[in-house]
Scaffold this motif. Sequence first.
Motif, PDB file in Angstrom:
ATOM      1  N   LYS A 105       0.850  -1.186   0.000  1.00  0.00           N
ATOM      2  CA  LYS A 105       0.000   0.000   0.000  1.00  0.00           C
ATOM      3  C   LYS A 105       0.891   1.242   0.000  1.00  0.00           C
ATOM      4  CE  LYS A 105      -3.691   0.123   2.514  1.00  0.00           C
ATOM      5  NZ  LYS A 105      -4.614   0.190   3.665  1.00  0.00           N
ATOM      6  N   PHE A 106       0.336   2.373  -0.415  1.00  0.00           N
ATOM      7  CA  PHE A 106       1.015   3.633  -0.164  1.00  0.00           C
ATOM      8  C   PHE A 106       0.858   3.968   1.320  1.00  0.00           C
ATOM      9  CE2 PHE A 106       0.345   4.641  -4.785  1.00  0.00           C
ATOM     10  CZ  PHE A 106       1.689   4.780  -5.095  1.00  0.00           C
ATOM     11  N   GLY A 124      -2.600  11.151   3.359  1.00  0.00           N
ATOM     12  CA  GLY A 124      -3.190   9.854   3.673  1.00  0.00           C
ATOM     13  C   GLY A 124      -4.703   9.893   3.685  1.00  0.00           C
ATOM     14  N   ARG A 125      -5.291  10.982   4.175  1.00  0.00           N
ATOM     15  CA  ARG A 125      -6.752  11.079   4.206  1.00  0.00           C
ATOM     16  C   ARG A 125      -7.323  11.066   2.792  1.00  0.00           C
ATOM     17  NH1 ARG A 125      -7.961  12.067   9.364  1.00  0.00           N
ATOM     18  NH2 ARG A 125      -6.446  13.216  10.618  1.00  0.00           N
ATOM     19  N   ILE A 126      -6.635  11.735   1.889  1.00  0.00           N
ATOM     20  CA  ILE A 126      -7.116  11.807   0.511  1.00  0.00           C
ATOM     21  C   ILE A 126      -6.994  10.461  -0.187  1.00  0.00           C
ATOM     22  CG2 ILE A 126      -6.745  12.885  -1.737  1.00  0.00           C
ATOM     23  CD1 ILE A 126      -5.691  15.344  -0.229  1.00  0.00           C
ATOM     24  N   ILE A 127      -5.834   9.832  -0.066  1.00  0.00           N
ATOM     25  CA  ILE A 127      -5.631   8.576  -0.802  1.00  0.00           C
ATOM     26  C   ILE A 127      -6.422   7.434  -0.186  1.00  0.00           C
ATOM     27  CG2 ILE A 127      -3.383   9.311  -1.660  1.00  0.00           C
ATOM     28  CD1 ILE A 127      -2.043   7.535   0.386  1.00  0.00           C
ATOM     29  N   ARG A 128      -6.701   7.493   1.102  1.00  0.00           N
ATOM     30  CA  ARG A 128      -7.542   6.469   1.711  1.00  0.00           C
ATOM     31  C   ARG A 128      -9.001   6.656   1.294  1.00  0.00           C
ATOM     32  NH1 ARG A 128      -5.270   3.438   5.932  1.00  0.00           N
ATOM     33  NH2 ARG A 128      -7.377   2.935   6.637  1.00  0.00           N
ATOM     34  N   LYS A 129      -9.439   7.918   1.242  1.00  0.00           N
ATOM     35  CA  LYS A 129     -10.824   8.205   0.854  1.00  0.00           C
ATOM     36  C   LYS A 129     -11.094   7.760  -0.576  1.00  0.00           C
ATOM     37  CE  LYS A 129     -14.718  10.408   2.044  1.00  0.00           C
ATOM     38  NZ  LYS A 129     -15.527  10.034   3.227  1.00  0.00           N
ATOM     39  N   THR A 130     -10.106   7.924  -1.449  1.00  0.00           N
ATOM     40  CA  THR A 130     -10.265   7.581  -2.871  1.00  0.00           C
ATOM     41  C   THR A 130      -9.726   6.195  -3.205  1.00  0.00           C
ATOM     42  OG1 THR A 130      -8.141   8.643  -3.338  1.00  0.00           O
ATOM     43  CG2 THR A 130     -10.128   9.993  -3.564  1.00  0.00           C
ATOM     44  N   TRP A 143     -20.044  -2.002   1.227  1.00  0.00           N
ATOM     45  CA  TRP A 143     -19.496  -2.595   2.444  1.00  0.00           C
ATOM     46  C   TRP A 143     -17.975  -2.553   2.401  1.00  0.00           C
ATOM     47  CZ3 TRP A 143     -23.081  -2.726   5.883  1.00  0.00           C
ATOM     48  CH2 TRP A 143     -24.400  -2.939   5.493  1.00  0.00           C
ATOM     49  N   ARG A 144     -17.431  -1.349   2.483  1.00  0.00           N
ATOM     50  CA  ARG A 144     -15.992  -1.140   2.510  1.00  0.00           C
ATOM     51  C   ARG A 144     -15.666  -0.184   3.647  1.00  0.00           C
ATOM     52  NH1 ARG A 144     -14.608   3.807  -0.330  1.00  0.00           N
ATOM     53  NH2 ARG A 144     -12.497   3.018  -0.574  1.00  0.00           N
ATOM     54  N   GLY A 145     -14.379  -0.103   3.967  1.00  0.00           N
ATOM     55  CA  GLY A 145     -13.962   0.811   5.022  1.00  0.00           C
ATOM     56  C   GLY A 145     -14.111   0.227   6.413  1.00  0.00           C
ATOM     57  N   GLU A 201     -18.350   6.095   1.428  1.00  0.00           N
ATOM     58  CA  GLU A 201     -19.083   6.428   2.643  1.00  0.00           C
ATOM     59  C   GLU A 201     -18.341   6.060   3.925  1.00  0.00           C
ATOM     60  OE1 GLU A 201     -22.678   4.379   2.100  1.00  0.00           O
ATOM     61  OE2 GLU A 201     -23.466   5.735   0.548  1.00  0.00           O
ATOM     62  N   ASN A 202     -17.666   4.899   3.928  1.00  0.00           N
ATOM     63  CA  ASN A 202     -17.079   4.396   5.172  1.00  0.00           C
ATOM     64  C   ASN A 202     -15.564   4.399   5.174  1.00  0.00           C
ATOM     65  OD1 ASN A 202     -19.679   3.748   6.239  1.00  0.00           O
ATOM     66  ND2 ASN A 202     -19.710   1.947   4.904  1.00  0.00           N
ATOM     67  N   ALA A 203     -14.938   4.991   4.167  1.00  0.00           N
ATOM     68  CA  ALA A 203     -13.475   4.978   4.069  1.00  0.00           C
ATOM     69  C   ALA A 203     -12.894   6.228   4.690  1.00  0.00           C
ATOM     70  CB  ALA A 203     -13.058   4.879   2.597  1.00  0.00           C
ATOM     71  N   TYR A 204     -11.972   6.043   5.656  1.00  0.00           N
ATOM     72  CA  TYR A 204     -11.357   7.184   6.348  1.00  0.00           C
ATOM     73  C   TYR A 204      -9.850   7.106   6.223  1.00  0.00           C
ATOM     74  CZ  TYR A 204     -15.943   6.797   8.544  1.00  0.00           C
ATOM     75  OH  TYR A 204     -17.284   6.675   8.761  1.00  0.00           O
TER      76      TYR A 204
END
Length: 512
Positions: free
Chosen positions: A369-370, A397-403, A465-467, A509-512
Amino acid sequence: MCAFAVGDMKGVPPENDPNKRKDAETRPLNPQLAEIASNGTPGKSWSPVVVAGLARLCEFFLLLMAGVAIAEWHVVPVWGRSLDYYLATAAMAAMAVVALQALGLYATSVLRAPIRHGLKIAAGWSTVFALALAILFFFQLGGSFSRIWLLSWYVVGLAILAVERLTVAMIVRRLTHQGKLDRRTVIVGGGALADPVLRELAAQDDGDLRILGVFDDRTDERSPDMVAGYPKLGTVDDLVAFARHTRIDLVIFTLPISAEARLLQMLRKLWVLPIDIRLAAHTNKLRFRPRSYSYIGDVPVIDVFDKPIADWDVVVKNVFDRVVGALCLLLASPIMALVAIAVKLDSPGPVFFKQRRHGFNNEVIEVYKFRSMFTDQLDPQAVKQVTRHDPRVTRVGRIIRKTSLDELPQLFNVVLEGSLSLVGPRPHAIVCRAADKLYDEVVDGYFARHRVKPGITGWAQINGWRGETDTPEKIQKRVEHDLYYIENWSILFDIYILAMTPFALIKAENAY
C-alpha cells in the motif's frame, strides 16, 4: 453441489463456542500430521482436466499446421490456394480430437502410457480419414482434393501424434513424480464403513488418487488406528488445521446418510476449506438414480461441495488478472508516481507500506500500500482500525484512503506475485476486529471467504461494504457478499465488478 445458506449454513447444527471455531483453524499439528505436511509436499497442483485440455489443443494445432503445411507444399504450387483445403483441414483436425476423446485417450493414465494405447491412437486418426474418404466418395468430391495431400497428411499426422504423445508422457510422468498430478485425498469416518471404500479406491490403477489417511472424531473401538492399511491421523479439527499447512484436494465421507447430525456437524467445520467434499454412496442402503452420482474410479459418490474456481476457471482467472492487471498498472503508473511524490513530501518515511493479511486458504501474505500514516504510528498488524479524523493519518493519507489510491500498489501483488486477484474478497489484516472481537469470532463461517484468492476490489465493496467495520453487522454483510461472489463467480461477474468499482469509490461512505 449441495447448497447451504450463507453465513450460518442453514441446516447445520450451530457451534456456540467461537473459541472452538478458532482453535480448529489455528491448533498445532500432531507429530504425525506435521511430518506429512513437511515431507516435500507440492504446494500447487496441475488439474488433470487442464492437462487433458492442453493435450487436446496441442494435438489440434499440430495436426492443423501439418495439413496446412502439406497443402502449401504440394497443392498451392500446382493448383493455387483454395479455401476448401483450409476448411477441410480444420474440420478433420477437430474430428481427430473428438475421436480420440471418444476412445478415452485423454485420461491421465493414458497420457502416461502412450505405447500401450498406440493402436487405439492410430485407430482414432485412421477413423477420421476413413470418414473423410467416405464423404468424398458419396458426395462425389474426389476430384476436389489431392490424394497425395490426404495420404501425406495421414502419414505425417501419425508421426506427429506419436512424437507428441511420447513428449506429453514425459511431462505427465514428471508431474506425477513431483506429486503435482496427485489428487491428495483423506477419508472422514473410520471403521467398517471406511474399509471397503479405502480398498476399492486403492485398487484403482490410474494412480492419480493419493490417500493420506483417515480422520475420525470417534475414539472407541468403532474407529481403529488403522483402516485397510491407512492410519488414523486425527479428528476433524485436526483435518482443518492440516489443510491449512498442506494441499488437500478431496475429502470423502464414509458415514451413512442416516448419521445426519454427525455428518452435518463435520461438514460445518470443513466447508470453509477450498476442497472437494464427497459422500461415498456404495455403502448406503438408500439408492438414488444413477445420474444422481458421480464416480471416483468405480466408487459412486454424492457431490456435497465443490472447490470454487477450479480447473479451467483457475487458468482463465489467472490470465485475466495478469493481462488486465498489467494494463491497469501501466495506465495507473503516472497517478502512482504523483501519489508517491505527495506521500514523500507530506511526511518523512517510506513511500510504501507492507501489511500482513490473510490470503488464499488462510496463508499469510504481504500486501503493498502507499503509506497513509505517520511513520512512528504505523500499525502493521491493524490492531486498531482507522476511524474518522484519526490523528495517525497524514493529510495526503486522508485523501488517498478516501479515494482508495493507497491500494494501487496492490497491482504489484496481482501482476508480479500472484498473491492477489483483481476481484475477490478483500484481504483482511490478521487481527482485524469488529466491536473488540476478531472477525472469525463474530461471523460464523468467516474463513470460507478464503476459499479463493483475495482481490483488490470485490462484490462487497461495490455494494457499499468497505472501510471501517466497527459493528458486527458490517462485517457480517461484507462476508455474506464475499460468499455470494464465491458461489456465483464468472469472468463476466469480475468484469462487472471492475466496471462498477469507480462508481463505488465516488461514494466512499465508510473509508477514512
